[in-house]
Design a protein around this motif. Structure first.
Motif, PDB file in Angstrom:
ATOM      1  N   VAL A  51     -12.842   1.807   9.800  1.00 44.91           N
ATOM      2  CA  VAL A  51     -12.757   2.266   8.108  1.00 44.91           C
ATOM      3  C   VAL A  51     -13.168   3.199   6.975  1.00 44.91           C
ATOM      4  O   VAL A  51     -11.781   3.661   6.872  1.00 44.91           O
ATOM      5  N   PHE A  52     -13.952   3.787   6.964  1.00 50.82           N
ATOM      6  CA  PHE A  52     -14.403   5.244   6.648  1.00 50.82           C
ATOM      7  C   PHE A  52     -12.929   6.002   7.197  1.00 50.82           C
ATOM      8  O   PHE A  52     -12.942   7.007   6.368  1.00 50.82           O
ATOM      9  N   VAL A  53     -13.149   6.960   8.375  1.00 47.88           N
ATOM     10  CA  VAL A  53     -12.969   7.373   9.135  1.00 47.88           C
ATOM     11  C   VAL A  53     -11.043   7.697   8.632  1.00 47.88           C
ATOM     12  O   VAL A  53     -10.401   8.069   7.916  1.00 47.88           O
ATOM     13  N   THR A  54     -10.257   6.203   8.557  1.00 44.72           N
ATOM     14  CA  THR A  54      -8.832   6.406   8.831  1.00 44.72           C
ATOM     15  C   THR A  54      -8.816   6.347   7.385  1.00 44.72           C
ATOM     16  O   THR A  54      -7.732   6.630   6.728  1.00 44.72           O
ATOM     17  N   ASP A  55      -9.599   5.489   6.301  1.00 46.98           N
ATOM     18  CA  ASP A  55      -9.138   4.987   4.775  1.00 46.98           C
ATOM     19  C   ASP A  55      -9.904   6.388   3.632  1.00 46.98           C
ATOM     20  O   ASP A  55      -9.693   5.830   2.779  1.00 46.98           O
ATOM     21  N   LEU A  56     -10.793   7.183   4.471  1.00 50.27           N
ATOM     22  CA  LEU A  56     -11.757   7.599   3.248  1.00 50.27           C
ATOM     23  C   LEU A  56     -11.060   9.210   3.567  1.00 50.27           C
ATOM     24  O   LEU A  56     -11.175  10.038   3.024  1.00 50.27           O
ATOM     25  N   LEU A  57     -12.676   9.092   4.714  1.00 47.89           N
ATOM     26  CA  LEU A  57     -12.669  10.879   5.108  1.00 47.89           C
ATOM     27  C   LEU A  57     -11.111  11.354   5.613  1.00 47.89           C
ATOM     28  O   LEU A  57     -11.487  12.938   4.830  1.00 47.89           O
ATOM     29  N   MET A  58     -10.199  10.958   6.519  1.00 47.67           N
ATOM     30  CA  MET A  58      -9.213  11.759   6.132  1.00 47.67           C
ATOM     31  C   MET A  58      -8.792  11.973   5.522  1.00 47.67           C
ATOM     32  O   MET A  58      -7.645  13.503   5.295  1.00 47.67           O
ATOM     33  N   PRO A  59      -7.930  10.713   4.596  1.00 47.78           N
ATOM     34  CA  PRO A  59      -7.011  10.841   3.413  1.00 47.78           C
ATOM     35  C   PRO A  59      -7.867  12.738   2.278  1.00 47.78           C
ATOM     36  O   PRO A  59      -6.880  13.266   2.093  1.00 47.78           O
TER      37      PRO A  59
ATOM     38  N   VAL B  89      -3.512  10.804  -7.037  1.00 46.79           N
ATOM     39  CA  VAL B  89      -2.430  10.961  -6.293  1.00 46.79           C
ATOM     40  C   VAL B  89      -2.155  10.809  -4.971  1.00 46.79           C
ATOM     41  O   VAL B  89      -1.779  10.342  -4.196  1.00 46.79           O
ATOM     42  N   VAL B  90      -2.255  12.575  -4.853  1.00 52.71           N
ATOM     43  CA  VAL B  90      -2.051  12.322  -3.739  1.00 52.71           C
ATOM     44  C   VAL B  90      -3.229  11.803  -2.422  1.00 52.71           C
ATOM     45  O   VAL B  90      -2.387  11.433  -1.417  1.00 52.71           O
ATOM     46  N   PHE B  91      -4.188  12.074  -2.892  1.00 50.70           N
ATOM     47  CA  PHE B  91      -4.763  11.245  -2.070  1.00 50.70           C
ATOM     48  C   PHE B  91      -4.610   9.783  -1.867  1.00 50.70           C
ATOM     49  O   PHE B  91      -4.826   9.769  -0.787  1.00 50.70           O
ATOM     50  N   LEU B  92      -4.552   9.376  -2.789  1.00 48.74           N
ATOM     51  CA  LEU B  92      -3.546   7.616  -2.338  1.00 48.74           C
ATOM     52  C   LEU B  92      -2.486   7.816  -2.080  1.00 48.74           C
ATOM     53  O   LEU B  92      -2.210   6.722  -1.292  1.00 48.74           O
ATOM     54  N   VAL B  93      -1.348   8.686  -2.175  1.00 49.28           N
ATOM     55  CA  VAL B  93      -0.197   8.991  -1.557  1.00 49.28           C
ATOM     56  C   VAL B  93      -1.176   8.947   0.366  1.00 49.28           C
ATOM     57  O   VAL B  93       0.122   8.469   1.189  1.00 49.28           O
ATOM     58  N   LEU B  94      -1.627   9.887   0.273  1.00 44.33           N
ATOM     59  CA  LEU B  94      -2.244  10.460   1.944  1.00 44.33           C
ATOM     60  C   LEU B  94      -2.624   9.306   2.570  1.00 44.33           C
ATOM     61  O   LEU B  94      -2.474   8.145   3.763  1.00 44.33           O
ATOM     62  N   ASN B  95      -3.579   8.293   1.650  1.00 41.88           N
ATOM     63  CA  ASN B  95      -4.400   6.861   1.966  1.00 41.88           C
ATOM     64  C   ASN B  95      -3.520   5.883   2.341  1.00 41.88           C
ATOM     65  O   ASN B  95      -3.393   5.268   3.398  1.00 41.88           O
ATOM     66  N   MET B  96      -2.415   5.775   1.582  1.00 41.47           N
ATOM     67  CA  MET B  96      -1.379   4.863   1.789  1.00 41.47           C
ATOM     68  C   MET B  96      -0.393   5.433   3.175  1.00 41.47           C
ATOM     69  O   MET B  96      -0.080   4.455   4.529  1.00 41.47           O
ATOM     70  N   THR B  97      -0.250   6.655   3.210  1.00 43.76           N
ATOM     71  CA  THR B  97       0.679   6.784   4.893  1.00 43.76           C
ATOM     72  C   THR B  97      -0.034   6.615   6.073  1.00 43.76           C
ATOM     73  O   THR B  97       0.835   6.944   7.258  1.00 43.76           O
ATOM     74  N   ILE B  98      -1.449   7.032   5.910  1.00 48.05           N
ATOM     75  CA  ILE B  98      -2.025   7.192   6.619  1.00 48.05           C
ATOM     76  C   ILE B  98      -2.993   5.748   7.601  1.00 48.05           C
ATOM     77  O   ILE B  98      -2.878   5.477   8.463  1.00 48.05           O
ATOM     78  N   GLY B  99      -2.470   5.084   6.577  1.00 50.64           N
ATOM     79  CA  GLY B  99      -2.642   3.208   6.549  1.00 50.64           C
ATOM     80  C   GLY B  99      -1.149   3.133   7.079  1.00 50.64           C
ATOM     81  O   GLY B  99      -1.599   2.261   8.446  1.00 50.64           O
ATOM     82  N   LEU B 100      -0.658   3.422   6.833  1.00 51.41           N
ATOM     83  CA  LEU B 100       0.404   2.789   7.670  1.00 51.41           C
ATOM     84  C   LEU B 100       1.206   3.699   8.885  1.00 51.41           C
ATOM     85  O   LEU B 100       1.376   2.694   9.556  1.00 51.41           O
ATOM     86  N   VAL B 101       0.490   4.528   9.810  1.00 55.42           N
ATOM     87  CA  VAL B 101       0.531   5.363  10.974  1.00 55.42           C
ATOM     88  C   VAL B 101      -0.085   4.304  11.543  1.00 55.42           C
ATOM     89  O   VAL B 101       0.052   4.528  12.527  1.00 55.42           O
ATOM     90  N   THR B 102      -1.414   4.308  10.734  1.00 58.51           N
ATOM     91  CA  THR B 102      -1.979   3.761  11.887  1.00 58.51           C
ATOM     92  C   THR B 102      -2.119   2.455  12.424  1.00 58.51           C
ATOM     93  O   THR B 102      -2.424   1.761  13.357  1.00 58.51           O
ATOM     94  N   SER B 103      -2.271   1.204  10.813  1.00 50.45           N
ATOM     95  CA  SER B 103      -1.740  -0.148  11.391  1.00 50.45           C
ATOM     96  C   SER B 103      -0.334  -0.412  12.224  1.00 50.45           C
ATOM     97  O   SER B 103      -0.415  -1.387  12.881  1.00 50.45           O
ATOM     98  N   ILE B 104       0.777  -0.122  12.388  1.00 54.25           N
ATOM     99  CA  ILE B 104       1.640  -0.740  12.622  1.00 54.25           C
ATOM    100  C   ILE B 104       2.100  -0.043  14.066  1.00 54.25           C
ATOM    101  O   ILE B 104       2.297  -1.565  14.256  1.00 54.25           O
ATOM    102  N   PRO B 105       1.518   0.704  14.382  1.00 57.01           N
ATOM    103  CA  PRO B 105       1.058   1.218  16.280  1.00 57.01           C
ATOM    104  C   PRO B 105      -0.231  -0.095  16.820  1.00 57.01           C
ATOM    105  O   PRO B 105       0.043  -1.100  17.230  1.00 57.01           O
ATOM    106  N   PHE B 106      -1.098  -0.496  15.479  1.00 56.97           N
ATOM    107  CA  PHE B 106      -2.294  -0.929  16.151  1.00 56.97           C
ATOM    108  C   PHE B 106      -1.984  -2.946  16.320  1.00 56.97           C
ATOM    109  O   PHE B 106      -1.932  -3.361  16.989  1.00 56.97           O
TER     110      PHE B 106
END
Length: 122
Positions: free
Chosen positions: A96-104, A49-66
């Motif tokens: 994708v590996f860094v932002t969607d897997l490694l960081m979360p 659950v924590v991993f999925l929440v972090l994954n969605m949050t980091i994805g949101l933070v990186t995708s909006i400015p881009f």
């Protein structure tokens, strides 16, 4: 001079003090941690659950400015960067590996290691 109302109770004032509320909150968190740590499957589910929440949050933070800056990249001379990232599969895969897997995953492991130390009192 004002006097407190006759129906106020001194124990209510003590229970509602910030220190008491903080102690109650900490005790509640310790009970939740004890419940999660009691069984392996609960730890695994909480980690997922924590991993999925972090994954969605980091994805949101990186995708909006881009997403917002993508139309303006050719205007500011960043078209070559955009083409470099999206035309080369290896660079895209690393991104994708860094932002969607490694960081979360790293943040999740840090959170759980800290919680484990706190729970065990170290």
């Amino acid at each position: 001079m004002t006097t407190p109302p006759a129906d106020s109770d001194a124990t209510d004032a003590i229970v509602r003090s910030p220190t008491s509320e903080a102690e109650q909150c900490e005790a509640g968190l310790r009970r939740v941690l004890a419940y999660i740590c009691a069984r392996r499957h609960r730890r695994v589910i909480a980690g997922i659950v924590v991993f999925l929440v972090l994954n969605m949050t980091i994805g949101l933070v990186t995708s909006i400015p881009f997403t917002l800056l993508t139309p303006f990249l050719p205007l500011i001379g960043g078209g070559s960067l955009f083409e470099t990232i999206y035309e080369k599969p290896l660079i895209l895969a690393l991104w994708v590996f860094v932002t969607d897997l490694l960081m979360p995953l790293t943040i999740t492991l840090l959170i759980f290691s800290r919680l484990r130390r706190i729970y065990r009192g170290h």
